[in-house]
Design a protein around this motif. Structure first.
Motif, PDB file in Angstrom:
ATOM      1  N   MET A 117      -3.447   2.205  -3.226  1.00  0.00           N
ATOM      2  CA  MET A 117      -2.624   2.513  -2.074  1.00  0.00           C
ATOM      3  C   MET A 117      -1.232   1.947  -2.313  1.00  0.00           C
ATOM      4  SD  MET A 117      -5.218   1.714   1.067  1.00  0.00           S
ATOM      5  CE  MET A 117      -6.753   1.282   0.269  1.00  0.00           C
ATOM      6  N   ASP A 118      -0.246   2.784  -2.136  1.00  0.00           N
ATOM      7  CA  ASP A 118       1.121   2.287  -2.326  1.00  0.00           C
ATOM      8  C   ASP A 118       1.709   1.847  -0.985  1.00  0.00           C
ATOM      9  OD1 ASP A 118       2.002   4.580  -0.992  1.00  0.00           O
ATOM     10  OD2 ASP A 118       2.743   5.553  -2.798  1.00  0.00           O
ATOM     11  N   ARG A 119       2.857   1.220  -1.069  1.00  0.00           N
ATOM     12  CA  ARG A 119       3.527   0.644   0.098  1.00  0.00           C
ATOM     13  C   ARG A 119       3.784   1.694   1.186  1.00  0.00           C
ATOM     14  NH1 ARG A 119       6.559  -3.976   0.814  1.00  0.00           N
ATOM     15  NH2 ARG A 119       6.294  -4.536  -1.355  1.00  0.00           N
ATOM     16  N   GLU A 120       4.298   2.865   0.810  1.00  0.00           N
ATOM     17  CA  GLU A 120       4.615   3.908   1.789  1.00  0.00           C
ATOM     18  C   GLU A 120       3.357   4.403   2.514  1.00  0.00           C
ATOM     19  OE1 GLU A 120       7.670   4.755   2.831  1.00  0.00           O
ATOM     20  OE2 GLU A 120       8.287   3.136   1.475  1.00  0.00           O
ATOM     21  N   PHE A 121       2.265   4.566   1.772  1.00  0.00           N
ATOM     22  CA  PHE A 121       1.002   4.980   2.383  1.00  0.00           C
ATOM     23  C   PHE A 121       0.569   3.950   3.425  1.00  0.00           C
ATOM     24  CE2 PHE A 121      -3.652   4.807   2.571  1.00  0.00           C
ATOM     25  CZ  PHE A 121      -3.933   6.104   2.980  1.00  0.00           C
ATOM     26  N   LEU A 122       0.683   2.671   3.080  1.00  0.00           N
ATOM     27  CA  LEU A 122       0.273   1.611   4.010  1.00  0.00           C
ATOM     28  C   LEU A 122       1.156   1.584   5.253  1.00  0.00           C
ATOM     29  CD1 LEU A 122      -0.518  -1.178   1.417  1.00  0.00           C
ATOM     30  CD2 LEU A 122      -2.173   0.051   2.841  1.00  0.00           C
ATOM     31  N   ILE A 123       2.447   1.777   5.072  1.00  0.00           N
ATOM     32  CA  ILE A 123       3.356   1.804   6.228  1.00  0.00           C
ATOM     33  C   ILE A 123       2.958   2.937   7.168  1.00  0.00           C
ATOM     34  CG2 ILE A 123       5.740   2.288   6.929  1.00  0.00           C
ATOM     35  CD1 ILE A 123       6.582   0.691   4.369  1.00  0.00           C
ATOM     36  N   ASP A 124       2.676   4.111   6.602  1.00  0.00           N
ATOM     37  CA  ASP A 124       2.241   5.256   7.420  1.00  0.00           C
ATOM     38  C   ASP A 124       0.891   4.983   8.085  1.00  0.00           C
ATOM     39  OD1 ASP A 124       4.517   6.654   6.718  1.00  0.00           O
ATOM     40  OD2 ASP A 124       3.518   7.876   5.185  1.00  0.00           O
ATOM     41  N   LEU A 125      -0.018   4.368   7.330  1.00  0.00           N
ATOM     42  CA  LEU A 125      -1.362   4.083   7.839  1.00  0.00           C
ATOM     43  C   LEU A 125      -1.321   3.182   9.074  1.00  0.00           C
ATOM     44  CD1 LEU A 125      -4.344   4.663   7.058  1.00  0.00           C
ATOM     45  CD2 LEU A 125      -4.311   2.493   5.818  1.00  0.00           C
ATOM     46  N   PHE A 126      -0.386   2.225   9.101  1.00  0.00           N
ATOM     47  CA  PHE A 126      -0.303   1.269  10.204  1.00  0.00           C
ATOM     48  C   PHE A 126       0.718   1.671  11.270  1.00  0.00           C
ATOM     49  CE2 PHE A 126      -2.397  -1.280   6.979  1.00  0.00           C
ATOM     50  CZ  PHE A 126      -3.351  -1.947   7.733  1.00  0.00           C
ATOM     51  N   ALA A 127       1.215   2.898  11.218  1.00  0.00           N
ATOM     52  CA  ALA A 127       2.254   3.348  12.158  1.00  0.00           C
ATOM     53  C   ALA A 127       1.833   3.190  13.618  1.00  0.00           C
ATOM     54  CB  ALA A 127       2.640   4.790  11.865  1.00  0.00           C
ATOM     55  N   ASP A 128       0.594   3.527  13.955  1.00  0.00           N
ATOM     56  CA  ASP A 128       0.141   3.394  15.345  1.00  0.00           C
ATOM     57  C   ASP A 128      -0.105   1.934  15.750  1.00  0.00           C
ATOM     58  OD1 ASP A 128       0.303   6.080  15.911  1.00  0.00           O
ATOM     59  OD2 ASP A 128      -1.831   6.483  15.614  1.00  0.00           O
ATOM     60  N   PHE A 129      -0.296   1.073  14.778  1.00  0.00           N
ATOM     61  CA  PHE A 129      -0.494  -0.355  15.042  1.00  0.00           C
ATOM     62  C   PHE A 129       0.833  -1.009  15.403  1.00  0.00           C
ATOM     63  CE2 PHE A 129      -0.174  -4.654  13.210  1.00  0.00           C
ATOM     64  CZ  PHE A 129      -1.102  -5.321  13.994  1.00  0.00           C
ATOM     65  N   GLY A 130       1.864  -0.675  14.654  1.00  0.00           N
ATOM     66  CA  GLY A 130       3.176  -1.281  14.857  1.00  0.00           C
ATOM     67  C   GLY A 130       3.717  -1.769  13.531  1.00  0.00           C
ATOM     68  N   PRO A 131       4.849  -2.437  13.563  1.00  0.00           N
ATOM     69  CA  PRO A 131       5.471  -2.868  12.307  1.00  0.00           C
ATOM     70  C   PRO A 131       4.627  -3.916  11.574  1.00  0.00           C
ATOM     71  CG  PRO A 131       6.682  -3.745  14.185  1.00  0.00           C
ATOM     72  CD  PRO A 131       5.634  -2.819  14.723  1.00  0.00           C
ATOM     73  N   VAL A 132       4.520  -3.731  10.268  1.00  0.00           N
ATOM     74  CA  VAL A 132       3.802  -4.685   9.425  1.00  0.00           C
ATOM     75  C   VAL A 132       4.704  -5.095   8.272  1.00  0.00           C
ATOM     76  CG1 VAL A 132       1.476  -3.848   9.971  1.00  0.00           C
ATOM     77  CG2 VAL A 132       2.726  -2.824   8.073  1.00  0.00           C
ATOM     78  N   THR A 133       4.434  -6.261   7.737  1.00  0.00           N
ATOM     79  CA  THR A 133       5.108  -6.738   6.535  1.00  0.00           C
ATOM     80  C   THR A 133       4.111  -6.582   5.400  1.00  0.00           C
ATOM     81  OG1 THR A 133       6.374  -8.335   7.823  1.00  0.00           O
ATOM     82  CG2 THR A 133       6.231  -8.716   5.444  1.00  0.00           C
ATOM     83  N   ILE A 134       4.572  -5.969   4.325  1.00  0.00           N
ATOM     84  CA  ILE A 134       3.700  -5.718   3.182  1.00  0.00           C
ATOM     85  C   ILE A 134       4.279  -6.442   1.975  1.00  0.00           C
ATOM     86  CG2 ILE A 134       2.737  -3.943   1.675  1.00  0.00           C
ATOM     87  CD1 ILE A 134       2.991  -2.023   4.118  1.00  0.00           C
ATOM     88  N   ARG A 135       3.502  -7.376   1.425  1.00  0.00           N
ATOM     89  CA  ARG A 135       3.959  -8.186   0.286  1.00  0.00           C
ATOM     90  C   ARG A 135       2.998  -8.042  -0.879  1.00  0.00           C
ATOM     91  NH1 ARG A 135       5.172 -12.305   4.365  1.00  0.00           N
ATOM     92  NH2 ARG A 135       7.419 -12.401   4.576  1.00  0.00           N
ATOM     93  N   LYS A 136       3.566  -8.021  -2.084  1.00  0.00           N
ATOM     94  CA  LYS A 136       2.744  -7.991  -3.292  1.00  0.00           C
ATOM     95  C   LYS A 136       1.835  -9.201  -3.293  1.00  0.00           C
ATOM     96  CE  LYS A 136       3.021  -5.348  -6.931  1.00  0.00           C
ATOM     97  NZ  LYS A 136       1.898  -4.453  -7.159  1.00  0.00           N
ATOM     98  N   MET A 137       0.555  -8.977  -3.622  1.00  0.00           N
ATOM     99  CA  MET A 137      -0.408 -10.068  -3.635  1.00  0.00           C
ATOM    100  C   MET A 137      -1.547  -9.696  -4.579  1.00  0.00           C
ATOM    101  SD  MET A 137      -2.548 -11.355  -0.337  1.00  0.00           S
ATOM    102  CE  MET A 137      -2.049 -12.962   0.152  1.00  0.00           C
ATOM    103  N   PHE A 138      -1.895 -10.567  -5.498  1.00  0.00           N
ATOM    104  CA  PHE A 138      -2.977 -10.316  -6.446  1.00  0.00           C
ATOM    105  C   PHE A 138      -2.779  -8.945  -7.103  1.00  0.00           C
ATOM    106  CE2 PHE A 138      -4.988 -12.864  -2.950  1.00  0.00           C
ATOM    107  CZ  PHE A 138      -4.900 -14.080  -3.599  1.00  0.00           C
ATOM    108  N   SER A 139      -3.777  -8.093  -6.990  1.00  0.00           N
ATOM    109  CA  SER A 139      -3.693  -6.760  -7.591  1.00  0.00           C
ATOM    110  C   SER A 139      -3.336  -5.711  -6.542  1.00  0.00           C
ATOM    111  CB  SER A 139      -5.022  -6.403  -8.254  1.00  0.00           C
ATOM    112  OG  SER A 139      -6.042  -6.326  -7.264  1.00  0.00           O
ATOM    113  N   GLY A 140      -2.704  -6.127  -5.456  1.00  0.00           N
ATOM    114  CA  GLY A 140      -2.373  -5.185  -4.392  1.00  0.00           C
ATOM    115  C   GLY A 140      -1.343  -5.755  -3.448  1.00  0.00           C
ATOM    116  N   TYR A 141      -1.656  -5.686  -2.144  1.00  0.00           N
ATOM    117  CA  TYR A 141      -0.715  -6.131  -1.118  1.00  0.00           C
ATOM    118  C   TYR A 141      -1.413  -6.950  -0.041  1.00  0.00           C
ATOM    119  CZ  TYR A 141       2.272  -2.456  -3.040  1.00  0.00           C
ATOM    120  OH  TYR A 141       3.015  -1.673  -3.877  1.00  0.00           O
ATOM    121  N   GLY A 142      -0.673  -7.899   0.512  1.00  0.00           N
ATOM    122  CA  GLY A 142      -1.083  -8.607   1.711  1.00  0.00           C
ATOM    123  C   GLY A 142      -0.341  -7.957   2.869  1.00  0.00           C
ATOM    124  N   ILE A 143      -1.025  -7.724   3.970  1.00  0.00           N
ATOM    125  CA  ILE A 143      -0.433  -7.050   5.118  1.00  0.00           C
ATOM    126  C   ILE A 143      -0.447  -8.017   6.290  1.00  0.00           C
ATOM    127  CG2 ILE A 143      -0.616  -5.057   6.657  1.00  0.00           C
ATOM    128  CD1 ILE A 143      -2.300  -3.796   4.241  1.00  0.00           C
TER     129      ILE A 143
END
Length: 133
Positions: free
Chosen positions: A1-27
């Motif tokens: 999952m890339d950053r843009e996909f995650l931003i879209d995925l959480f759109a109904d939740f609200g703003p999230v911060t996505i940071r590189k972590m291990f082999s992926g992202y921390g949200i």
């Protein structure tokens, strides 16, 4: 999952911060990490209040293997696949994961204060012993 996909995925939740972590992202939201996006999937923070929901969906806790053993991380559970197609319900699960992360943060806070108080008590005891001699 890339950053843009995650931003879209959480759109109904609200703003999230996505940071590189291990082999992926921390949200995170409000400075609190509540989800992990890793090669193995998307995992939400869970606790005794929310784990039954994950179990009911057939989800499993996050795990990884080392050379010696398989490590089970019971505080993060895999998001049910059906939620990728239901952004409103995903937002509800995300809010529950954020609440679980907030509860975990509150639980940890007193332990740090207790350790600090013990340290201060030890220092005070040493000063008392020194001043008596």
């Amino acid at each position: 999952m890339d950053r843009e996909f995650l931003i879209d995925l959480f759109a109904d939740f609200g703003p999230v911060t996505i940071r590189k972590m291990f082999s992926g992202y921390g949200i995170s939201a409000d400075g609190i990490n509540f989800a992990l996006s890793l090669r193995a999937g998307l995992f939400f923070r869970a606790d005794e209040q929310t784990i039954p929901d994950f179990e009911a969906e057939g989800s499993k806790p996050f795990q990884y293997s080392t050379r010696a053993k398989t490590v089970l991380v019971n505080s993060y559970w895999e998001l049910p696949a059906r939620l990728f197609d239901d952004s409103q319900e995903l937002a509800q699960w995300a809010r529950a994961a954020l609440a679980a992360a907030q509860r975990a943060k509150v639980k940890k806070r007193p332990k740090k204060k207790t350790a600090a108080k013990k340290s201060l008590a030890k220092k005070a005891a040493k000063k008392t012993v020194r001043s008596n001699h």
